[in-house]
Write a protein that holds these residues in place. Structure first.
Motif, PDB file in Angstrom:
ATOM      1  N   PRO A  36       0.826  -1.218   0.000  1.00  0.00           N
ATOM      2  CA  PRO A  36       0.000   0.000   0.000  1.00  0.00           C
ATOM      3  C   PRO A  36       0.859   1.266   0.000  1.00  0.00           C
ATOM      4  CG  PRO A  36      -0.778  -1.555   1.648  1.00  0.00           C
ATOM      5  CD  PRO A  36       0.535  -2.079   1.141  1.00  0.00           C
ATOM      6  N   GLY A  37       0.525   2.206  -0.867  1.00  0.00           N
ATOM      7  CA  GLY A  37       1.211   3.492  -0.926  1.00  0.00           C
ATOM      8  C   GLY A  37       2.546   3.486  -1.634  1.00  0.00           C
ATOM      9  N   TYR A  38       2.968   2.343  -2.173  1.00  0.00           N
ATOM     10  CA  TYR A  38       4.266   2.287  -2.856  1.00  0.00           C
ATOM     11  C   TYR A  38       4.188   3.033  -4.182  1.00  0.00           C
ATOM     12  CZ  TYR A  38       8.542   0.573  -4.980  1.00  0.00           C
ATOM     13  OH  TYR A  38       9.761   0.502  -5.587  1.00  0.00           O
ATOM     14  N   GLN A  39       5.165   3.887  -4.417  1.00  0.00           N
ATOM     15  CA  GLN A  39       5.255   4.647  -5.666  1.00  0.00           C
ATOM     16  C   GLN A  39       6.295   3.983  -6.555  1.00  0.00           C
ATOM     17  OE1 GLN A  39       3.328   7.518  -6.302  1.00  0.00           O
ATOM     18  NE2 GLN A  39       2.305   6.776  -4.455  1.00  0.00           N
ATOM     19  N   GLY A  40       5.882   3.537  -7.751  1.00  0.00           N
ATOM     20  CA  GLY A  40       6.805   2.916  -8.685  1.00  0.00           C
ATOM     21  C   GLY A  40       7.944   3.852  -9.061  1.00  0.00           C
ATOM     22  N   LYS A  41       9.125   3.279  -9.342  1.00  0.00           N
ATOM     23  CA  LYS A  41      10.302   4.068  -9.692  1.00  0.00           C
ATOM     24  C   LYS A  41      10.848   3.618 -11.032  1.00  0.00           C
ATOM     25  CE  LYS A  41      11.537   4.491  -4.880  1.00  0.00           C
ATOM     26  NZ  LYS A  41      12.092   3.696  -3.821  1.00  0.00           N
ATOM     27  N   ASP A  42      11.609   4.493 -11.656  1.00  0.00           N
ATOM     28  CA  ASP A  42      12.320   4.168 -12.885  1.00  0.00           C
ATOM     29  C   ASP A  42      13.513   5.103 -12.979  1.00  0.00           C
ATOM     30  OD1 ASP A  42      13.001   2.944 -15.237  1.00  0.00           O
ATOM     31  OD2 ASP A  42      11.129   3.372 -16.269  1.00  0.00           O
ATOM     32  N   LEU A  43      14.458   4.765 -13.831  1.00  0.00           N
ATOM     33  CA  LEU A  43      15.639   5.603 -14.025  1.00  0.00           C
ATOM     34  C   LEU A  43      15.391   6.607 -15.137  1.00  0.00           C
ATOM     35  CD1 LEU A  43      18.527   2.976 -13.930  1.00  0.00           C
ATOM     36  CD2 LEU A  43      17.614   4.332 -12.062  1.00  0.00           C
ATOM     37  N   GLU A  44      16.125   7.706 -15.077  1.00  0.00           N
ATOM     38  CA  GLU A  44      16.101   8.647 -16.198  1.00  0.00           C
ATOM     39  C   GLU A  44      16.690   7.937 -17.410  1.00  0.00           C
ATOM     40  OE1 GLU A  44      18.028  12.355 -15.496  1.00  0.00           O
ATOM     41  OE2 GLU A  44      17.032  12.649 -13.573  1.00  0.00           O
ATOM     42  N   SER A  45      16.233   8.286 -18.582  1.00  0.00           N
ATOM     43  CA  SER A  45      16.738   7.660 -19.801  1.00  0.00           C
ATOM     44  C   SER A  45      18.242   7.873 -19.926  1.00  0.00           C
ATOM     45  CB  SER A  45      16.047   8.238 -21.030  1.00  0.00           C
ATOM     46  OG  SER A  45      14.676   7.956 -20.994  1.00  0.00           O
ATOM     47  N   PHE A  46      18.922   6.848 -20.438  1.00  0.00           N
ATOM     48  CA  PHE A  46      20.365   6.937 -20.644  1.00  0.00           C
ATOM     49  C   PHE A  46      20.633   7.774 -21.881  1.00  0.00           C
ATOM     50  CE2 PHE A  46      24.438   5.561 -22.304  1.00  0.00           C
ATOM     51  CZ  PHE A  46      25.217   5.512 -21.163  1.00  0.00           C
ATOM     52  N   SER A  47      21.567   8.685 -21.780  1.00  0.00           N
ATOM     53  CA  SER A  47      21.948   9.533 -22.901  1.00  0.00           C
ATOM     54  C   SER A  47      23.443   9.352 -23.169  1.00  0.00           C
ATOM     55  CB  SER A  47      21.652  10.999 -22.574  1.00  0.00           C
ATOM     56  OG  SER A  47      22.274  11.849 -23.506  1.00  0.00           O
ATOM     57  N   PHE A  48      23.774   8.890 -24.369  1.00  0.00           N
ATOM     58  CA  PHE A  48      25.183   8.720 -24.720  1.00  0.00           C
ATOM     59  C   PHE A  48      25.904  10.062 -24.684  1.00  0.00           C
ATOM     60  CE2 PHE A  48      23.607   4.746 -26.563  1.00  0.00           C
ATOM     61  CZ  PHE A  48      24.564   3.873 -26.088  1.00  0.00           C
ATOM     62  N   GLU A  49      25.225  11.115 -25.104  1.00  0.00           N
ATOM     63  CA  GLU A  49      25.829  12.446 -25.121  1.00  0.00           C
ATOM     64  C   GLU A  49      26.205  12.880 -23.699  1.00  0.00           C
ATOM     65  OE1 GLU A  49      24.434  16.847 -26.534  1.00  0.00           O
ATOM     66  OE2 GLU A  49      23.750  15.132 -27.701  1.00  0.00           O
ATOM     67  N   THR A  50      25.286  12.679 -22.767  1.00  0.00           N
ATOM     68  CA  THR A  50      25.555  13.031 -21.374  1.00  0.00           C
ATOM     69  C   THR A  50      26.654  12.153 -20.792  1.00  0.00           C
ATOM     70  OG1 THR A  50      23.249  13.706 -21.112  1.00  0.00           O
ATOM     71  CG2 THR A  50      24.497  13.299 -19.092  1.00  0.00           C
ATOM     72  N   ALA A  51      26.632  10.863 -21.127  1.00  0.00           N
ATOM     73  CA  ALA A  51      27.646   9.938 -20.614  1.00  0.00           C
ATOM     74  C   ALA A  51      29.040  10.349 -21.076  1.00  0.00           C
ATOM     75  CB  ALA A  51      27.338   8.518 -21.061  1.00  0.00           C
ATOM     76  N   LEU A  52      29.162  10.797 -22.308  1.00  0.00           N
ATOM     77  CA  LEU A  52      30.470  11.225 -22.803  1.00  0.00           C
ATOM     78  C   LEU A  52      30.928  12.523 -22.152  1.00  0.00           C
ATOM     79  CD1 LEU A  52      30.114  10.362 -26.595  1.00  0.00           C
ATOM     80  CD2 LEU A  52      31.617   9.255 -24.940  1.00  0.00           C
ATOM     81  N   LYS A  53      29.985  13.421 -21.851  1.00  0.00           N
ATOM     82  CA  LYS A  53      30.340  14.701 -21.242  1.00  0.00           C
ATOM     83  C   LYS A  53      30.746  14.562 -19.783  1.00  0.00           C
ATOM     84  CE  LYS A  53      27.461  17.649 -24.136  1.00  0.00           C
ATOM     85  NZ  LYS A  53      26.271  18.504 -24.183  1.00  0.00           N
ATOM     86  N   THR A  54      30.186  13.560 -19.073  1.00  0.00           N
ATOM     87  CA  THR A  54      30.458  13.434 -17.645  1.00  0.00           C
ATOM     88  C   THR A  54      31.720  12.651 -17.342  1.00  0.00           C
ATOM     89  OG1 THR A  54      29.058  11.466 -17.480  1.00  0.00           O
ATOM     90  CG2 THR A  54      28.032  13.596 -17.002  1.00  0.00           C
ATOM     91  N   ARG A  55      32.412  12.206 -18.326  1.00  0.00           N
ATOM     92  CA  ARG A  55      33.637  11.434 -18.104  1.00  0.00           C
ATOM     93  C   ARG A  55      34.809  12.362 -17.845  1.00  0.00           C
ATOM     94  NH1 ARG A  55      32.955   6.477 -18.731  1.00  0.00           N
ATOM     95  NH2 ARG A  55      31.285   5.636 -19.954  1.00  0.00           N
ATOM     96  N   THR A  56      35.707  11.869 -17.025  1.00  0.00           N
ATOM     97  CA  THR A  56      36.954  12.590 -16.803  1.00  0.00           C
ATOM     98  C   THR A  56      38.027  11.929 -17.649  1.00  0.00           C
ATOM     99  OG1 THR A  56      37.503  11.183 -14.941  1.00  0.00           O
ATOM    100  CG2 THR A  56      36.327  13.224 -14.454  1.00  0.00           C
TER     101      THR A  56
END
Length: 135
Positions: A36-56
């Protein structure tokens, strides 16, 4: 520097990690379908562009020709976070998990993971083949 340190392979690894994390979130949703009262969760969509920008980047190579690929050693610097998903249906006990939707998401996630894993494997195979014929 190993072949798997190329940014393409690191990004594919990040995508596979995202799918593994999402599978866990979806499994948690299914496990709490009757809570009771549980709110379903999901992840934000994966973005290759964002993944490349966040790398060191670490060691950089020098390009001696515009036709050469730019390679660098990369490390992951982010992690996936689960957010409350917008549910289309809400039960009288305020639970937003619909099992049919979750099972469709699980199947889609599994198929996408297998596709990325196949791309990773085939990419490594192509590079190994190119290197073995060049010697």
């Amino acid at each position: 520097m190993t072949i798997s340190d190329l940014s393409l392979f690191q990004t594919l690894k990040s995508k596979m990690h995202w799918h593994q994390t999402r599978q866990g979130v979806l499994a948690e949703n299914v496990a709490n379908a009757d809570t009771p009262g549980y709110q379903g969760k999901d992840l934000e969509s994966f973005s290759f562009e964002t993944a490349l920008k966040t790398r060191t980047t670490g060691l950089e190579t020098t390009r001696t020709s515009a036709r050469h690929l730019q390679a660098s050693m990369v490390r992951e610097s982010g992690s996936a976070k689960a957010d409350a998903a917008d549910g289309y249906e809400i039960t009288p006990d305020a639970n937003t998990v619909v099992l049919e939707e979750q099972m469709m998401k699980v199947t889609e996630n599994q198929m996408d993971y297998q596709t990325v894993a196949s791309l990773y494997t085939k990419g490594l195979g192509l590079i190994r083949t190119a290197l073995s014929r060049g010697g």
